[in-house]
Design a protein around this motif. Structure first.
Motif, PDB file in Angstrom:
ATOM      1  N   LEU A  70       0.911  -1.416  -0.161  1.00  0.00           N
ATOM      2  CA  LEU A  70      -0.001  -0.344   0.044  1.00  0.00           C
ATOM      3  C   LEU A  70       1.024   1.805  -0.134  1.00  0.00           C
ATOM      4  N   LEU A  71       1.570   1.051   0.735  1.00  0.00           N
ATOM      5  CA  LEU A  71       2.680   1.945   0.504  1.00  0.00           C
ATOM      6  C   LEU A  71       4.096   2.535  -0.646  1.00  0.00           C
ATOM      7  N   LYS A 114      -9.271   6.838   0.209  1.00  0.00           N
ATOM      8  CA  LYS A 114      -9.089   4.876   0.471  1.00  0.00           C
ATOM      9  C   LYS A 114     -10.109   4.429   1.433  1.00  0.00           C
ATOM     10  N   ALA A 170     -14.928   8.663  -6.283  1.00  0.00           N
ATOM     11  CA  ALA A 170     -14.363   8.150  -7.140  1.00  0.00           C
ATOM     12  C   ALA A 170     -14.919   7.982  -8.635  1.00  0.00           C
ATOM     13  N   MET A 215      -5.103  -3.110   1.179  1.00  0.00           N
ATOM     14  CA  MET A 215      -5.088  -2.337   0.417  1.00  0.00           C
ATOM     15  C   MET A 215      -6.195  -1.589   0.158  1.00  0.00           C
ATOM     16  N   ARG A 264     -12.260   5.848   2.679  1.00  0.00           N
ATOM     17  CA  ARG A 264     -13.629   6.348   2.495  1.00  0.00           C
ATOM     18  C   ARG A 264     -14.714   7.523   3.577  1.00  0.00           C
ATOM     19  N   GLN A 281       1.536   3.529  -3.916  1.00  0.00           N
ATOM     20  CA  GLN A 281       1.044   5.232  -3.995  1.00  0.00           C
ATOM     21  C   GLN A 281       2.338   5.621  -5.021  1.00  0.00           C
ATOM     22  N   PRO A 282       1.402   7.158  -5.287  1.00  0.00           N
ATOM     23  CA  PRO A 282       1.946   7.883  -6.561  1.00  0.00           C
ATOM     24  C   PRO A 282       2.981   8.463  -6.048  1.00  0.00           C
ATOM     25  N   LEU A 334      -3.852   1.983  -7.131  1.00  0.00           N
ATOM     26  CA  LEU A 334      -4.805   1.751  -6.702  1.00  0.00           C
ATOM     27  C   LEU A 334      -5.696   2.502  -6.662  1.00  0.00           C
ATOM     28  N   ALA A 335      -5.512   3.430  -7.245  1.00  0.00           N
ATOM     29  CA  ALA A 335      -6.240   4.835  -7.526  1.00  0.00           C
ATOM     30  C   ALA A 335      -7.487   4.570  -9.173  1.00  0.00           C
ATOM     31  N   LEU A 338      -1.662   4.761 -11.856  1.00  0.00           N
ATOM     32  CA  LEU A 338      -2.350   5.013 -10.536  1.00  0.00           C
ATOM     33  C   LEU A 338      -2.441   3.917 -10.431  1.00  0.00           C
ATOM     34  N   GLN A 370      -2.093   5.844   7.047  1.00  0.00           N
ATOM     35  CA  GLN A 370      -0.247   5.393   6.575  1.00  0.00           C
ATOM     36  C   GLN A 370       0.254   5.708   6.218  1.00  0.00           C
ATOM     37  N   ASP A 401      -2.976  13.417  -6.652  1.00  0.00           N
ATOM     38  CA  ASP A 401      -3.678  12.424  -8.081  1.00  0.00           C
ATOM     39  C   ASP A 401      -3.037  11.358  -7.280  1.00  0.00           C
ATOM     40  N   GLY A 402      -4.471  10.421  -7.792  1.00  0.00           N
ATOM     41  CA  GLY A 402      -4.977   9.221  -7.237  1.00  0.00           C
ATOM     42  C   GLY A 402      -5.618   8.780  -5.353  1.00  0.00           C
ATOM     43  N   PHE A 403      -6.219  10.524  -5.123  1.00  0.00           N
ATOM     44  CA  PHE A 403      -6.707  10.121  -3.925  1.00  0.00           C
ATOM     45  C   PHE A 403      -7.565   9.365  -3.669  1.00  0.00           C
ATOM     46  N   VAL A 404      -8.116   8.483  -4.432  1.00  0.00           N
ATOM     47  CA  VAL A 404      -8.797   7.312  -4.242  1.00  0.00           C
ATOM     48  C   VAL A 404      -8.907   6.371  -3.571  1.00  0.00           C
ATOM     49  N   GLY A 405      -7.433   6.562  -3.673  1.00  0.00           N
ATOM     50  CA  GLY A 405      -6.421   5.171  -3.161  1.00  0.00           C
ATOM     51  C   GLY A 405      -5.259   5.317  -1.904  1.00  0.00           C
ATOM     52  N   GLY A 463     -11.626  -2.418  -0.901  1.00  0.00           N
ATOM     53  CA  GLY A 463     -12.291  -3.487  -2.016  1.00  0.00           C
ATOM     54  C   GLY A 463     -12.750  -2.166  -2.841  1.00  0.00           C
ATOM     55  N   GLY A 464     -12.403  -1.179  -2.908  1.00  0.00           N
ATOM     56  CA  GLY A 464     -12.915   0.423  -3.798  1.00  0.00           C
ATOM     57  C   GLY A 464     -11.812   0.114  -5.192  1.00  0.00           C
ATOM     58  N   PRO A 465     -11.942   1.834  -5.451  1.00  0.00           N
ATOM     59  CA  PRO A 465     -12.337   2.588  -5.255  1.00  0.00           C
ATOM     60  C   PRO A 465     -13.385   2.621  -6.682  1.00  0.00           C
TER      61      PRO A 465
END
Lengths: 324, 426
Positions: A149-150, B192, B406, A260, B194, A153-154, A175-176, A173, B255, B246-250, A263-265
């Motif tokens: 997960l870390l 991420k 999203a 991670m 929510r 990240q972008p 995970l996004a 992106l 953390q 950028d990519g803020f939904v993830g 279940g999203g986005p």
């Protein structure tokens, strides 16, 4: 052994010393049964108490609309099942599970076999390489998930590495982006579980007798022919077991995804298990959650049965069937 | 013989299982010594030892009350509390966020009504105690309140030429534009997870809807007033300015350095709409020991054209509920927690806003004083909608908002998610 001898004896043949033999047989049969009861009861009790009863209870809860507090009063029949199957999100989740399962077989299996064949050869640093491949499997899923997960990240570790080797163009992106996230997760799953497949197959490779390879070589078979026609067929049982474990694992996928992405986005990486937790526990819809759990169980169970029946029948003959 | 063995084993197993749970089974009604099983959510220091200390001190002055303390992670409460309330030995005192979840839990019949028992000490809490009321009865009490607002980097603002924190939406939009020009991510958000998304929708809603409308919406579990739709449209216009990383939904909220709190802590983003707890989270994610002095706080700006009172805050609180077994001793302890002594101790930890004026007066941190002052002058504190609504509705609302962030669904989907979840649709 004894009963086999008995059944092969023609039924009409006279029985010598019938009373004495019958007595011994009966006594030993009673003893066998006592032994079985003694040895099996503890395991059976645990199995019934912690597996069968909970499944039955879940099936019972699944017929109610119940938020987990107070008695079950709102009987809804099969509505929970209808709701689950008619929901886009759950349909999507089943699809994601199937994609992961298919990808596992199509991508992880050849990769595992290749790595196992490679690591089975005599090469320098072999044990270190084996350890490196196996190491991720030892990590807990939660730890794996947080690390990735870390890193994903972008502008994070993965992006920097890709840019460093001139692959900046493939950076996404991870995970996004809803169209990418599931495949990102698959890569992490592969990273984590490839070691397990490799170790399993390496063990399988130890069971391929060297004489067969030698014989094939004497008959003029090349390395590829030997692998294709001698080694791979003998790895069959191992491969079939790996496929079984892998598919069941894919169907029950939870920890990694939950940590991670949740279940999203927008549910782009939800699985049946994350859906179950999200809609069962987080929303206090324990009746509905139980229905999803039962669906998940039935899918796994049916797959397991069919797989046992058709794919694993020869491999497990004598172990699971025909006890005597 | 053969038939008895399983029975004997069963009996043994049953005894073992019973043994596991016999700890809290003794029936102590009101008098005599009682041991309270206490589930709280402070698993980290300094609060973990503070609670232990507070319990020990209480035991010294009330020798009849002792404690078995079990700190649990926030997430565990979701699963453990329903199970415990369904069982025969729930904890006597447990973390309670109030609102719709509390109303759900009441159906277990095990949550104690402490209206009477709390009458001697609940007064100073004033509106802070409302979130722990259901149908006019008190079923628990908060020990710390929380409020959401913008945390920002003073140095980054100054670097982008922003001299005063924005007070209107237009000013916020102007600040976003300036920060972009300066090459900084204007706002970080942990999409991420929510729930940070829901803060935005909630604030646009309380700025658009009158306090009466808000109260009615929660009471009836519906968002039928057109102001809620308008709030979503305002949110959409705001999202269209692309204020986030950028990519803020993830992005996770808390953390690692790449989380939304981490981005602000490391100067990569200028603002974050978050709870009062954010400075602690940020401190853990950066090596910059001075971070505490570099950040400031301002309330969510006013939004033109709305019926909402710009003083309204969105927030919640940490509280405890008592279960029926030892309700008297438990309520007495809750009274102790909101008493001046404990509130002053809590004020010094900066882990929330004290629930009483005496506690608020003891606050040391500048931003927290500002937040507390805003809470005091707020005409209404809107409990987070996911907590105020029944759990299934609140979570459905959060999911709809997160999907909206999203790019899925619109302002109408958010409003509809509440009516559909309330109607039992999945």
């Amino acid at each position: 052994m004894m009963s086999a001898a008995i059944t092969t004896r023609p039924p009409t043949a006279p029985v010598p010393h019938a009373p004495a033999a019958g007595g011994t047989r009966r006594r030993s049969r009673v003893r066998t049964r006592l032994e079985l009861a003694f040895l099996l009861t503890p395991a059976l009790l645990l199995f019934v108490g912690f597996v069968l009863v909970p499944i039955g209870v879940a099936a019972y809860y699944s017929l109610y609309s119940w938020n987990g507090f107070g008695p079950l009063t709102d009987f809804v029949g099969l509505d929970n099942y209808v709701d689950a199957f008619s929901g886009d999100v759950f349909q999507g989740a089943i699809g994601h599970n199937l994609i992961i399962a298919t990808l596992s077989i199509v991508v992880q299996l050849p990769l595992s076999i290749g790595l196992a064949l490679l690591l089975n050869r005599k090469l320098r640093g072999r044990s270190v390489l084996r350890m490196v491949v196996f190491a991720p499997y030892v990590l807990s899923e939660a730890v794996t998930a947080v690390i990735w997960l870390l890193m994903l990240q972008p502008g994070g570790f993965v992006d920097e590495i890709l840019r460093g080797v001139g692959l900046g163009g493939v950076v996404k992106l991870w995970l996004a982006d809803p169209s990418v996230v599931l495949y990102t997760l698959f890569v992490v799953i592969t990273w984590k579980y490839i070691g397990f497949g490799v170790i399993l197959l390496l063990a399988g490779l130890q069971g391929v007798p060297p004489e067969l390879r030698e014989a094939a070589a004497l008959d003029g078979a090349g390395a590829w022919q030997t692998t294709r026609h001698v080694v791979l067929p003998l790895l069959g049982p191992t491969i079939r077991i790996w496929v079984f474990l892998s598919v069941i694992g894919s169907l029950q996928l939870f920890d990694l995804v939950w940590i991670m992405t949740l279940g999203g986005p927008a549910d782009a990486s939800s699985t049946m298990a994350t859906y179950l937790f999200d809609h069962g526990f987080k929303r206090y819809e324990f009746g509905f959650g139980s229905a999803v759990a039962v669906i998940l169980f039935v899918i796994c169970f049916v797959f397991a049965l069919f797989y046992q029946r058709f794919a694993l029948r020869r491999d497990t003959a004598g172990a699971l069937t025909g006890v005597r | 013989m053969r038939s008895r063995k399983p029975l004997a084993l069963f009996a043994a197993a049953a005894m073992v299982l019973a043994g596991c749970s016999s700890g809290g089974a003794s029936d102590a009604s009101t008098e005599g010594p009682v041991t309270l099983t206490w589930w709280h959510n402070r698993t980290t220091e300094p609060m973990k030892s503070k609670w232990q200390q507070i319990a020990d001190d209480f035991h010294k002055t009330h020798p009849n009350t002792s404690f078995t303390i079990e700190p649990l992670q926030n997430e565990q409460f979701q699963t453990k509390v329903p199970l415990a309330l369904q069982g025969n030995t729930p904890p006597d005192l447990f973390q309670q966020w109030g609102g719709g979840a509390l109303a759900d839990q009441l159906k277990s019949g095990k949550i104690a009504d402490i209206t009477q028992a709390s009458s001697g000490w609940i007064g100073p809490l004033a509106k802070n105690a409302d979130g722990w009321k259901v149908g006019g009865k008190q079923y628990g009490a908060p020990y710390l309140m929380h409020a959401v607002g913008f945390w920002y980097r003073k140095d980054v603002f100054a670097g982008a030429g922003i001299t005063t924190p924005p007070t209107t939406l237009d000013e916020l939009n102007a600040a976003v534009a300036k920060l972009k020009t300066a090459g900084v991510t204007p706002i970080a958000i942990g999409g991420k997870d929510r729930w940070p998304d829901a803060f935005y929708w909630a604030y646009f809603a309380v700025r658009q809807c009158s306090v009466d409308t808000l109260k009615k919406a929660v009471e009836k579990t519906e968002l039928t007033d057109p102001c809620f739709l308008k709030a979503g449209e305002n949110l959409k216009s705001f999202l269209d300015t692309k204020p986030f990383q950028d990519g803020f939904v993830g992005t996770p909220a808390q953390q690692g350095a790449g989380s939304s709190a981490g981005l602000v802590a490391n100067g990569k983003a200028a603002m974050e709409l978050q709870g009062d707890w954010n400075p602690d989270v940020m401190q853990a994610l950066t090596e910059d020991k001075e971070i505490g002095s570099k950040i400031g706080w301002f309330p969510f700006p006013s939004v033109p054209g709305g019926q909402g009172d710009p003083s309204v805050m969105v927030g919640g609180g940490d509280g405890f509920s008592c279960t029926t077994r030892a309700a008297t001793a438990c309520a007495e302890f809750l009274g102790h927690l909101v008493g001046d002594d404990v509130q002053k101790i809590l004020a010094e930890t900066n882990s929330g806003l004290p629930v009483t004026p005496a506690g608020v007066a003891a606050l040391k941190s500048e931003p927290h004083k500002v937040i507390a002052a805003n809470m005091t002058k707020a005409s209404h504190v809107q409990l987070y909608f996911d907590t105020a609504f029944p759990t299934k509705v609140g979570q459905a609302l959060n999911d709809a908002i997160a999907n909206f962030f999203a790019g899925q669904g619109g302002p109408d989907t958010i409003v509809k998610s509440v009516s559909e979840a309330a109607a039992g649709n999945k």
